[in-house]
Design a protein around this motif. Sequence first.
Motif, PDB file in Angstrom:
ATOM      1  N   HIS A 265       0.790  -1.231   0.000  1.00  0.00           N
ATOM      2  CA  HIS A 265       0.000   0.000   0.000  1.00  0.00           C
ATOM      3  C   HIS A 265       0.833   1.298   0.000  1.00  0.00           C
ATOM      4  CE1 HIS A 265      -2.628  -3.078   1.941  1.00  0.00           C
ATOM      5  NE2 HIS A 265      -3.575  -2.487   1.247  1.00  0.00           N
ATOM      6  N   ASP A 266       2.150   1.234   0.132  1.00  0.00           N
ATOM      7  CA  ASP A 266       2.893   2.477   0.427  1.00  0.00           C
ATOM      8  C   ASP A 266       3.867   2.912  -0.661  1.00  0.00           C
ATOM      9  OD1 ASP A 266       4.970   0.638   0.710  1.00  0.00           O
ATOM     10  OD2 ASP A 266       5.848   1.725   2.402  1.00  0.00           O
ATOM     11  N   ALA A 267       3.595   2.572  -1.921  1.00  0.00           N
ATOM     12  CA  ALA A 267       4.549   2.940  -2.977  1.00  0.00           C
ATOM     13  C   ALA A 267       4.485   4.427  -3.341  1.00  0.00           C
ATOM     14  CB  ALA A 267       4.296   2.087  -4.224  1.00  0.00           C
ATOM     15  N   PHE A 268       3.278   4.988  -3.418  1.00  0.00           N
ATOM     16  CA  PHE A 268       3.122   6.349  -3.955  1.00  0.00           C
ATOM     17  C   PHE A 268       2.773   7.357  -2.851  1.00  0.00           C
ATOM     18  CE2 PHE A 268       0.651   9.794  -5.826  1.00  0.00           C
ATOM     19  CZ  PHE A 268       1.431  10.145  -6.915  1.00  0.00           C
ATOM     20  N   PRO A 269       3.531   8.476  -2.769  1.00  0.00           N
ATOM     21  CA  PRO A 269       4.770   8.791  -3.492  1.00  0.00           C
ATOM     22  C   PRO A 269       5.984   8.293  -2.715  1.00  0.00           C
ATOM     23  CG  PRO A 269       4.078  10.695  -2.259  1.00  0.00           C
ATOM     24  CD  PRO A 269       3.064   9.618  -1.981  1.00  0.00           C
ATOM     25  N   THR A 270       7.168   8.451  -3.273  1.00  0.00           N
ATOM     26  CA  THR A 270       8.375   8.029  -2.596  1.00  0.00           C
ATOM     27  C   THR A 270       8.688   8.926  -1.401  1.00  0.00           C
ATOM     28  OG1 THR A 270      10.778   7.875  -2.786  1.00  0.00           O
ATOM     29  CG2 THR A 270       9.676   9.321  -4.340  1.00  0.00           C
ATOM     30  N   GLY A 271       8.946   8.303  -0.260  1.00  0.00           N
ATOM     31  CA  GLY A 271       9.355   9.079   0.911  1.00  0.00           C
ATOM     32  C   GLY A 271      10.859   9.259   0.966  1.00  0.00           C
ATOM     33  N   HIS A 272      11.623   8.263   0.467  1.00  0.00           N
ATOM     34  CA  HIS A 272      13.076   8.334   0.523  1.00  0.00           C
ATOM     35  C   HIS A 272      13.617   9.478  -0.349  1.00  0.00           C
ATOM     36  CE1 HIS A 272      13.024   4.624   2.719  1.00  0.00           C
ATOM     37  NE2 HIS A 272      14.340   4.493   2.673  1.00  0.00           N
ATOM     38  N   LEU A 273      13.133   9.557  -1.593  1.00  0.00           N
ATOM     39  CA  LEU A 273      13.610  10.644  -2.457  1.00  0.00           C
ATOM     40  C   LEU A 273      13.082  11.996  -1.999  1.00  0.00           C
ATOM     41  CD1 LEU A 273      13.635   9.411  -6.173  1.00  0.00           C
ATOM     42  CD2 LEU A 273      15.555  10.103  -4.746  1.00  0.00           C
ATOM     43  N   ALA A 274      11.880  12.029  -1.428  1.00  0.00           N
ATOM     44  CA  ALA A 274      11.343  13.290  -0.897  1.00  0.00           C
ATOM     45  C   ALA A 274      12.225  13.816   0.231  1.00  0.00           C
ATOM     46  CB  ALA A 274       9.911  13.079  -0.411  1.00  0.00           C
ATOM     47  N   THR A 275      12.603  12.933   1.142  1.00  0.00           N
ATOM     48  CA  THR A 275      13.467  13.336   2.254  1.00  0.00           C
ATOM     49  C   THR A 275      14.851  13.741   1.769  1.00  0.00           C
ATOM     50  OG1 THR A 275      12.286  11.779   3.685  1.00  0.00           O
ATOM     51  CG2 THR A 275      14.402  12.580   4.464  1.00  0.00           C
ATOM     52  N   ALA A 276      15.383  12.998   0.799  1.00  0.00           N
ATOM     53  CA  ALA A 276      16.699  13.344   0.256  1.00  0.00           C
ATOM     54  C   ALA A 276      16.660  14.706  -0.416  1.00  0.00           C
ATOM     55  CB  ALA A 276      17.142  12.272  -0.736  1.00  0.00           C
ATOM     56  N   MET A 277      15.588  14.996  -1.158  1.00  0.00           N
ATOM     57  CA  MET A 277      15.472  16.297  -1.820  1.00  0.00           C
ATOM     58  C   MET A 277      15.374  17.414  -0.797  1.00  0.00           C
ATOM     59  SD  MET A 277      15.499  17.672  -4.746  1.00  0.00           S
ATOM     60  CE  MET A 277      15.127  19.200  -5.584  1.00  0.00           C
ATOM     61  N   ALA A 278      14.640  17.200   0.288  1.00  0.00           N
ATOM     62  CA  ALA A 278      14.538  18.211   1.341  1.00  0.00           C
ATOM     63  C   ALA A 278      15.907  18.496   1.946  1.00  0.00           C
ATOM     64  CB  ALA A 278      13.566  17.745   2.424  1.00  0.00           C
ATOM     65  N   THR A 279      16.694  17.458   2.201  1.00  0.00           N
ATOM     66  CA  THR A 279      18.022  17.629   2.797  1.00  0.00           C
ATOM     67  C   THR A 279      18.948  18.404   1.871  1.00  0.00           C
ATOM     68  OG1 THR A 279      17.801  15.586   4.071  1.00  0.00           O
ATOM     69  CG2 THR A 279      20.033  16.391   3.694  1.00  0.00           C
ATOM     70  N   VAL A 280      18.997  18.011   0.595  1.00  0.00           N
ATOM     71  CA  VAL A 280      19.878  18.680  -0.366  1.00  0.00           C
ATOM     72  C   VAL A 280      19.477  20.150  -0.523  1.00  0.00           C
ATOM     73  CG1 VAL A 280      20.592  18.766  -2.791  1.00  0.00           C
ATOM     74  CG2 VAL A 280      20.434  16.567  -1.608  1.00  0.00           C
ATOM     75  N   THR A 281      18.176  20.433  -0.590  1.00  0.00           N
ATOM     76  CA  THR A 281      17.707  21.802  -0.812  1.00  0.00           C
ATOM     77  C   THR A 281      18.028  22.708   0.368  1.00  0.00           C
ATOM     78  OG1 THR A 281      15.923  20.969  -2.217  1.00  0.00           O
ATOM     79  CG2 THR A 281      15.698  23.212  -1.389  1.00  0.00           C
ATOM     80  N   VAL A 282      17.806  22.232   1.595  1.00  0.00           N
ATOM     81  CA  VAL A 282      18.103  23.054   2.776  1.00  0.00           C
ATOM     82  C   VAL A 282      19.596  23.396   2.831  1.00  0.00           C
ATOM     83  CG1 VAL A 282      18.262  23.012   5.293  1.00  0.00           C
ATOM     84  CG2 VAL A 282      16.157  22.275   4.173  1.00  0.00           C
ATOM     85  N   ILE A 283      20.453  22.410   2.634  1.00  0.00           N
ATOM     86  CA  ILE A 283      21.895  22.657   2.712  1.00  0.00           C
ATOM     87  C   ILE A 283      22.351  23.566   1.579  1.00  0.00           C
ATOM     88  CG2 ILE A 283      24.172  21.569   2.672  1.00  0.00           C
ATOM     89  CD1 ILE A 283      22.875  19.074   3.876  1.00  0.00           C
ATOM     90  N   ALA A 284      21.893  23.306   0.348  1.00  0.00           N
ATOM     91  CA  ALA A 284      22.324  24.105  -0.800  1.00  0.00           C
ATOM     92  C   ALA A 284      21.844  25.545  -0.700  1.00  0.00           C
ATOM     93  CB  ALA A 284      21.808  23.466  -2.082  1.00  0.00           C
TER      94      ALA A 284
END
Length: 376
Positions: A265-284
């Motif tokens: 039941h938990d494929a959509f949307p991706t949580g791993h890439l969402a969290t990774a994008m949040a981390t990269v954006t805050v630092i950058a």
Amino acid sequence: MLPRYPRWRWPKPRLALLLTLLLPLGAPAATLATARPADSTAAPVLADTLRPRPAAAPAPADSGAQRRARRTDYAVAPGVSWHYERPRPFQWLYHIPRDVAEMPGYAFQKKNVPLLAGIAGSSAVLFLFDQVIIDGVQRGGRGLGITAEDKQRNLFRLPFHIGSVNLPIEYNAPDNFNTSLYFLGDGWTHLTIATSFFAYGLIGRDNRALQTSSQLGEAILTTGLATQLLKHLTGRESPNVSTQARGKWDLLPNYNDYQHAVPAHDAFPTGHLATAMATVTVIADNYPEYRFIRPVGYGLMTILGAAMLNNGVHWASDYPLGIALGYGFAKIAVAHGRTRVGPATGLARPKPWYRRAQPSPFVYGPFTGATLAWHW
């Protein structure tokens, strides 16, 4: 008995102005300027409200050195400087409701219509080719000798319950190469990054690092809440347990069914890439002078996305919305965690709140333009 005369009281605005004008007579002039690094070439700046800053207490005579001053202002590009206040304890936690409430207004703006259309369109196109994409990635993984098995080793587990809901605190370490790539998006990875910024900011008295840590916690948790809500609404099957091509959708699944068969039941949307994008954006966004952050971050996210396709955790069409959610929540967290400052123009009466909009040049690497900052 002497007659009593009414006590004279200065009006508050005049008293504040008088104190501001008299302060240089008894304190260093630098107390009126915003603190900045000793090696910075940017001009000193004034606080928006012109509040005098108290001089640092002198170190004891036998200490041999002055205590290191706290860093608050950072020149990141010509004409671009940011001011960071020290975050209050657990500020990241009680800002989460504010960020969630602001997300619809931030996302659904007229200027974002092309972006929203791109997210919807790319998700639809990827959905049509989901089965072809994942089959091709898994064939390529086998050709490179990368197993699709998700193999983990439990290091510790602490049982934790909220009523009838089981929420154990546990840490599983990867036990093969593909799982190690998958752990690039694990919550423990991002928690370690946030903790590292916190430790650096605490030891180095660096407000930017402390705010980055706080914003990471804020963005990661809000992103997690949003993705989990959508997972519970859509109920899409993960590839490794799919019962039909491109996975079955079970809209609004029963809560108990979801808990007993999470991968179904938990494929959509991706949580791993969402969290990774949040981390990269805050630092950058907080360290724009380090131009390698985004290329390195996006490169690692690409590897993570391929690993999740290879081990059958996600479909390719799960990615666009998850990435967009992480980006949006990170932008909201950063916007509330810093203020734009500009060159000093001399003493002036503080502006009323409705006149504090400040146009400034915008220079980030190859991009130039102008921005309008509003200081409250």
